[in-house]
Design an enzyme around this catalytic site. Sequence first.
Site, PDB file in Angstrom:
ATOM      1  N   ASP A 167     -55.878 -43.214  25.916  1.00  0.00           N
ATOM      2  CA  ASP A 167     -54.641 -42.781  25.567  1.00  0.00           C
ATOM      3  C   ASP A 167     -53.573 -44.162  25.606  1.00  0.00           C
ATOM      4  O   ASP A 167     -53.409 -44.575  26.895  1.00  0.00           O
ATOM      5  CB  ASP A 167     -53.859 -41.585  26.250  1.00  0.00           C
ATOM      6  CG  ASP A 167     -52.761 -41.273  25.769  1.00  0.00           C
ATOM      7  OD1 ASP A 167     -51.820 -41.748  25.212  1.00  0.00           O
ATOM      8  OD2 ASP A 167     -52.379 -39.975  25.974  1.00  0.00           O
ATOM      9  N   ARG A 180     -37.841 -44.345  36.786  1.00  0.00           N
ATOM     10  CA  ARG A 180     -38.405 -45.342  35.878  1.00  0.00           C
ATOM     11  C   ARG A 180     -37.688 -46.286  35.126  1.00  0.00           C
ATOM     12  O   ARG A 180     -36.743 -45.797  34.265  1.00  0.00           O
ATOM     13  CB  ARG A 180     -39.511 -44.642  35.057  1.00  0.00           C
ATOM     14  CG  ARG A 180     -40.573 -45.189  34.352  1.00  0.00           C
ATOM     15  CD  ARG A 180     -41.302 -44.152  33.854  1.00  0.00           C
ATOM     16  NE  ARG A 180     -40.564 -43.187  32.615  1.00  0.00           N
ATOM     17  CZ  ARG A 180     -41.320 -42.485  31.638  1.00  0.00           C
ATOM     18  NH1 ARG A 180     -42.697 -42.617  31.783  1.00  0.00           N
ATOM     19  NH2 ARG A 180     -40.699 -41.778  30.885  1.00  0.00           N
ATOM     20  N   TYR A 219     -43.406 -43.081  18.953  1.00  0.00           N
ATOM     21  CA  TYR A 219     -41.886 -43.113  19.182  1.00  0.00           C
ATOM     22  C   TYR A 219     -41.462 -43.968  20.586  1.00  0.00           C
ATOM     23  O   TYR A 219     -40.522 -43.886  20.820  1.00  0.00           O
ATOM     24  CB  TYR A 219     -41.309 -41.796  19.286  1.00  0.00           C
ATOM     25  CG  TYR A 219     -42.011 -40.658  20.300  1.00  0.00           C
ATOM     26  CD1 TYR A 219     -41.860 -40.801  21.656  1.00  0.00           C
ATOM     27  CD2 TYR A 219     -43.074 -39.899  19.909  1.00  0.00           C
ATOM     28  CE1 TYR A 219     -42.400 -40.007  22.335  1.00  0.00           C
ATOM     29  CE2 TYR A 219     -43.479 -38.830  20.398  1.00  0.00           C
ATOM     30  CZ  TYR A 219     -43.369 -38.975  21.998  1.00  0.00           C
ATOM     31  OH  TYR A 219     -44.067 -37.967  22.666  1.00  0.00           O
ATOM     32  N   LYS A 220     -42.556 -44.335  20.973  1.00  0.00           N
ATOM     33  CA  LYS A 220     -42.235 -45.178  22.608  1.00  0.00           C
ATOM     34  C   LYS A 220     -42.000 -46.684  22.283  1.00  0.00           C
ATOM     35  O   LYS A 220     -41.080 -47.039  21.539  1.00  0.00           O
ATOM     36  CB  LYS A 220     -43.340 -45.069  23.762  1.00  0.00           C
ATOM     37  CG  LYS A 220     -43.291 -43.668  23.960  1.00  0.00           C
ATOM     38  CD  LYS A 220     -44.455 -43.243  24.742  1.00  0.00           C
ATOM     39  CE  LYS A 220     -44.275 -41.852  25.369  1.00  0.00           C
ATOM     40  NZ  LYS A 220     -45.722 -41.024  25.746  1.00  0.00           N
ATOM     41  N   PHE A 248     -50.889 -37.908  32.126  1.00  0.00           N
ATOM     42  CA  PHE A 248     -49.966 -37.444  31.345  1.00  0.00           C
ATOM     43  C   PHE A 248     -50.077 -36.034  31.369  1.00  0.00           C
ATOM     44  O   PHE A 248     -51.291 -35.395  30.715  1.00  0.00           O
ATOM     45  CB  PHE A 248     -49.704 -38.127  30.109  1.00  0.00           C
ATOM     46  CG  PHE A 248     -48.279 -37.736  29.463  1.00  0.00           C
ATOM     47  CD1 PHE A 248     -47.119 -38.339  29.911  1.00  0.00           C
ATOM     48  CD2 PHE A 248     -48.096 -36.706  28.348  1.00  0.00           C
ATOM     49  CE1 PHE A 248     -45.728 -37.868  29.331  1.00  0.00           C
ATOM     50  CE2 PHE A 248     -47.098 -36.460  27.887  1.00  0.00           C
ATOM     51  CZ  PHE A 248     -45.794 -37.070  28.294  1.00  0.00           C
TER      52      PHE A 248
HETATM   53  C1  LIG Z   1     -45.576 -39.875  25.514  1.00  0.00           C
HETATM   54  C2  LIG Z   1     -47.219 -39.446  25.819  1.00  0.00           C
HETATM   55  C3  LIG Z   1     -47.678 -38.417  25.173  1.00  0.00           C
HETATM   56  C4  LIG Z   1     -47.039 -37.602  24.140  1.00  0.00           C
HETATM   57  O1  LIG Z   1     -47.423 -36.808  23.531  1.00  0.00           O
HETATM   58  P1  LIG Z   1     -46.630 -35.810  22.315  1.00  0.00           P
HETATM   59  O2  LIG Z   1     -47.844 -35.133  21.673  1.00  0.00           O
HETATM   60  O3  LIG Z   1     -46.176 -37.037  21.332  1.00  0.00           O
HETATM   61  O4  LIG Z   1     -45.661 -35.172  22.945  1.00  0.00           O
HETATM   62  C5  LIG Z   1     -49.002 -38.298  25.439  1.00  0.00           C
HETATM   63  N1  LIG Z   1     -49.860 -38.876  26.186  1.00  0.00           N
HETATM   64  C6  LIG Z   1     -49.026 -39.631  27.037  1.00  0.00           C
HETATM   65  C7  LIG Z   1     -50.101 -40.441  27.949  1.00  0.00           C
HETATM   66  C8  LIG Z   1     -47.992 -40.096  27.008  1.00  0.00           C
HETATM   67  O5  LIG Z   1     -47.062 -41.022  27.590  1.00  0.00           O
END
Ligand SMILES: *Cc1c(COP(=O)(O)O)cnc(C)c1O
Length: 411
Positions: free
Chosen positions: A196, A370, A221-222, A125
């Site tokens: 992560d 997705r 938030y996911k 990511f």
């Molecule tokens: C969604 C996501 C993030 C989000 O990071 P933010 O700091 O909330 O923007 C980080 N790492 C992964 C792998 C994600 O899927």
Amino acid sequence: MTTRDDCLALDAADPLAPFRAEFDLPEGVIYLDGNSLGALPRATGPRLQAVVAQEWGRDLIRSWNTAGWIDAPARVGGKIAGLVGARPHEVTAADSTSANLFKLVAGALSLRPGRRTILSEPGNFPTDLYVIQGLAALLGQGVRLKTVPADELVAAIDEDVAVVVLTEVHYKTGRRWPMKAVTAAAHAAGALMLWDLSHSAGAVAVDLNSADADLAVGCGYKYLNGGPGAPAFLFVAERHQAAIRSPLTGWMGHADPFAFVDAYAPAPGVRRQLCGTPPILGLSALEVGVDLHLRAPLAALEAKGKRLGDLFIELVEARCGFAGLTLASPRDAAGRGSHVSFAHADGYAMMQALIARGVIGDFRAPDILRFGFTPLYVGYADVWDAVEILRDVLETRAYDQEDYRRVSAVT
Ligand SMILES: *Cc1c(COP(=O)(O)O)cnc(C)c1O
């Protein structure tokens, strides 16, 4: 060949089906993007209303004590621990995933003095790679990010690697790393392991302690349904808590924030990873989403997510085979999280056309469609109906319009 009636029968027998009523989803929408922004729990609005009107409006600053605001990061973190196989005192809710990653990667480097490599994979990511690049630039002294493709990654963990940083479930493909084996490989080389869990927490049965993980971060938030920009969480295994330091030495991570002394002294435990004042509105919304999850057995969540994904793959391949979509996720559910991706050169326009018909997934550049199968509120008949709409969009080439090719700021 699975029929729509088969799907209805699966829904009728689904022990998680009653959770659908706990969410406020609009009529006519099949929401397949809970892996990017979780849906709104019905209890969130009333809870926020109470926090705003009573705790903030009426009780004002007293609420830091009387409404437990000051304990919210530990309390919500402790609940999230139950979803990721950690002990309550090993998790806190704080900041964003990006900021938490910065703190923990910096902490990991200080736990492995002399080692300069942070190992990850290309295509991780973006924020994960960007944060590590920024930290390496700040620290200098040869600290560097090294990315190695997944199939060679374990072999690349050598004696210069301080920490391996991987996303357990890949955001694009849904591929899931074997957490226990990779953590063991990192440890065998003397490195720490940071996971992560942004696309894992709330969707698959993560077990940080049984994998012997050192550090982890994840998103609120996911799948946890904490609302847009919800606070994230972080995990520090108990054995590291006394030694690891945060580079963001704010007052909320101080041993005694309200002593107002000049010299920083870290709080015991995971609380030292806090930096500034906790965002109470965000934490209150996140807590509602986490509480909902705690009522659903993790194994059932994971099993349903896999079955929904299997069903989607089966139906897309059987009914949309003419359109040239290529499966971009592992076919075997054991190696997958709760979302499934297909690749197509016209993927962006196809997704816009689907969204216009009420099937909300998302697009990830350059060519990935997705689809997230949130086990708490997506049913088997939803999958059937989504594929039927996809088939129609593809067959009629409804996506082949200028409107659907215009790229928005957020995809
Ligand atoms: C969604 C996501 C993030 C989000 O990071 P933010 O700091 O909330 O923007 C980080 N790492 C992964 C792998 C994600 O899927």
